[in-house]
Enzyme design. Structure first.
Site, PDB file in Angstrom:
ATOM      1  N   ASP A  69     -15.603   2.815   7.794  1.00 50.16           N
ATOM      2  CA  ASP A  69     -14.544   3.713   7.334  1.00 50.16           C
ATOM      3  C   ASP A  69     -15.042   4.599   6.208  1.00 50.16           C
ATOM      4  OD1 ASP A  69     -11.733   4.662   7.002  1.00 50.16           O
ATOM      5  OD2 ASP A  69     -11.980   3.686   5.066  1.00 50.16           O
TER       6      ASP A  69
ATOM      7  N   LYS B 175      -8.724  -1.309   6.266  1.00 43.91           N
ATOM      8  CA  LYS B 175      -8.912  -1.886   4.929  1.00 43.91           C
ATOM      9  C   LYS B 175      -7.894  -2.990   4.658  1.00 43.91           C
ATOM     10  CE  LYS B 175      -8.975   2.241   2.845  1.00 43.91           C
ATOM     11  NZ  LYS B 175      -9.387   3.306   3.767  1.00 43.91           N
TER      12      LYS B 175
ATOM     13  N   HIS C  11       0.848  -1.189   0.000  1.00 44.48           N
ATOM     14  CA  HIS C  11       0.000   0.000   0.000  1.00 44.48           C
ATOM     15  C   HIS C  11       0.883   1.236   0.000  1.00 44.48           C
ATOM     16  CE1 HIS C  11      -3.386   2.659   0.889  1.00 44.48           C
ATOM     17  NE2 HIS C  11      -2.603   3.244   1.785  1.00 44.48           N
TER      18      HIS C  11
ATOM     19  N   ARG D 285     -15.043  13.116   7.334  1.00 45.57           N
ATOM     20  CA  ARG D 285     -13.760  13.794   7.552  1.00 45.57           C
ATOM     21  C   ARG D 285     -13.455  14.749   6.418  1.00 45.57           C
ATOM     22  NH1 ARG D 285      -9.875   9.069   7.716  1.00 45.57           N
ATOM     23  NH2 ARG D 285      -8.271  10.682   7.847  1.00 45.57           N
TER      24      ARG D 285
ATOM     25  N   SER E 193      -7.905   4.232   9.232  1.00 49.75           N
ATOM     26  CA  SER E 193      -8.555   4.107   7.931  1.00 49.75           C
ATOM     27  C   SER E 193      -7.757   3.180   7.013  1.00 49.75           C
ATOM     28  CB  SER E 193      -8.699   5.491   7.293  1.00 49.75           C
ATOM     29  OG  SER E 193      -9.269   5.399   6.012  1.00 49.75           O
TER      30      SER E 193
END
Length: 428
Positions: A158, A184, A79, A165, A180
């Site tokens: 989320d 995931k 990621h 947000r 967050s």
């Protein structure tokens, strides 16, 4: 305890229990109260225990995938926190798969000047990012790699919080960011992961210290959930590689898999792969991981894995099938010297204005347009030599993009200090 009392406790700097956080995240709480709680968190912060509880509640709010259990072996993932020209995942996945390690990733779309992996993949004709959970698991097992969109019922809490947000100016909080991202990653099923935390002009985290805080928070959340996590802190003062824009980045990723990619991108891909191979079932150390990654690129097996992957998801892996922009405008150096600086943010914004990104989640993306930076920080240039190319839909947008990208370059008399692409590694 009522929701109002929970908000008040956080407003006053008190630590909330896991049960109170569950009540907020998993109960039927209206948006205006969640927004008030987010603002309290923004100003008061969250303890590690609260952040663990928040992440866990997000994971439990929807479906969970257990790839390792389904395959009977460890599955890895990568990621990035988002940057300009960051197409590394498109090369890392095939290299890892070519080395015999299953790679499974649920990814997202870009927003603003940072590109999304799904947008890049959708520039490949026919590529299908929406797979069912069963199809996702089967492809990781049978092909060795799958990268898909996040399923509708993966961490829905989320999705709800992030939307709030975004409109309440509470995005910029390390605990909320870490929860967050990691919710995931945990819910999507990989056993081990490399997290690329970008640092600098084109990144969300502008300083190395802030990036280290975020990295440490994500590593702690991963370990709490039984995942192995390594964080690479990487330079985003200039774009990664040379290409910025979806089809252009796919082309560069494939070139990297052939051993023909830019030095910074190639180095980052090999390092990320080495960490993932070290975290896998192979039982190799970092040096052996690097050797295997480099061998997969050199012997063509990485390109073959890429082609199998793209075909498995309905795409055409031939570079010639990628859409090309109708207008290409070159930008030339105004003087002799060295590139002192190439600002990632102005290049990313130029690509956004060309249509390569989206300002809102409902915007469409033009896969063909973007910027190719022929010269980067430290390169010598001569007056009149090409610095960059603008790939545009119209001559007018090419002219506008050229002016913006030229402004991202600073040319001086001496070469600047060398800055490595990997600034540090945490959790290795």
């Amino acid at each position: 305890m009522s929701i109002v009392e929970i908000i008040q406790r956080k407003r006053d700097g008190k630590e909330l229990s896991a049960e109170e956080i569950d009540e907020l995240l998993l109960g039927d709480v209206p948006d205006y109260q969640l927004a008030a709680w987010l603002m309290a968190v923004y100003f008061q912060g969250m303890s590690p225990r609260e952040t663990f509880a928040l992440t866990d509640a997000m994971v439990r709010s929807g479906d969970e995938i257990h790839l390792g259990d389904a395959l009977g072996r460890r599955v890895v993932d990568k990621h990035s926190t988002g940057g300009v020209g960051d197409k590394a995942t498109l090369a890392v996945g095939p290299v890892v798969a070519a080395c015999g390690v299953p790679f499974g990733k649920m990814s997202g779309r870009g927003l603003g000047h940072t590109g999304g992996t799904l947008d890049k993949l959708e520039s490949i004709p026919g590529f299908r990012v929406e797979l069912s959970t069963d199809e996702f698991v089967a492809q990781v097992r049978d092909v060795g790699i799958a990268v898909v969109g996040q399923s509708a019922n993966l961490v829905p809490a989320d999705k709800k919080l992030y939307a709030l947000r975004d409109v309440t100016a509470t995005v910029d909080n390390v605990s909320l960011i870490a929860a967050s991202i990691m919710s995931k990653k945990i819910a999507s099923g990989a056993d081990a992961m490399v997290l690329d935390v970008k640092v600098g002009d084109g990144a969300f985290m502008k300083s190395l210290d802030d990036a280290q805080v975020l990295a440490e928070a994500m590593i702690a959340l991963g370990r709490h959930a039984g995942r192995d996590v390594v964080c690479e802190l990487t330079d985003m003062e200039q774009p990664l590689g040379r290409a910025v824009g979806n089809a252009l980045e796919v082309h560069e990723a494939v070139a990297t898999l052939r051993g023909e990619g830019p030095a910074d991108l190639t180095h980052l891909v090999v390092e990320s792969c080495a960490h993932l191979l070290q975290l896998s079932d192979l039982g190799v150390d970092l040096a052996e991981g690097r050797r295997r990654a480099e061998a997969a690129i050199a012997d063509g097996s990485a390109v073959a894995a890429y082609e199998r992957w793209v075909r498995a998801q309905g795409g055409d892996p031939d570079d010639a099938a990628l859409e090309k922009a109708p207008f290409i405008k070159e930008i030339y150096a105004p003087r002799d010297g060295y590139v002192q600086r190439l600002g990632a943010l102005p290049v990313g914004l130029a690509a956004l204005h060309l249509g390569a990104g989206r300002r809102t989640k409902d915007d469409s993306v033009d896969h063909a347009v973007g910027v190719v930076c022929r010269k980067k920080r430290g390169d010598a240039v001569e007056e009149g030599e090409p610095l960059a190319e603008i790939h545009a839909r119209s001559r007018a947008s090419a002219d506008e993009g050229a002016a913006a990208v030229l402004g991202a370059y600073e040319i001086g008399d001496e070469a600047p200090p060398v800055v490595p692409i990997v600034l540090g590694v945490i959790g290795a």
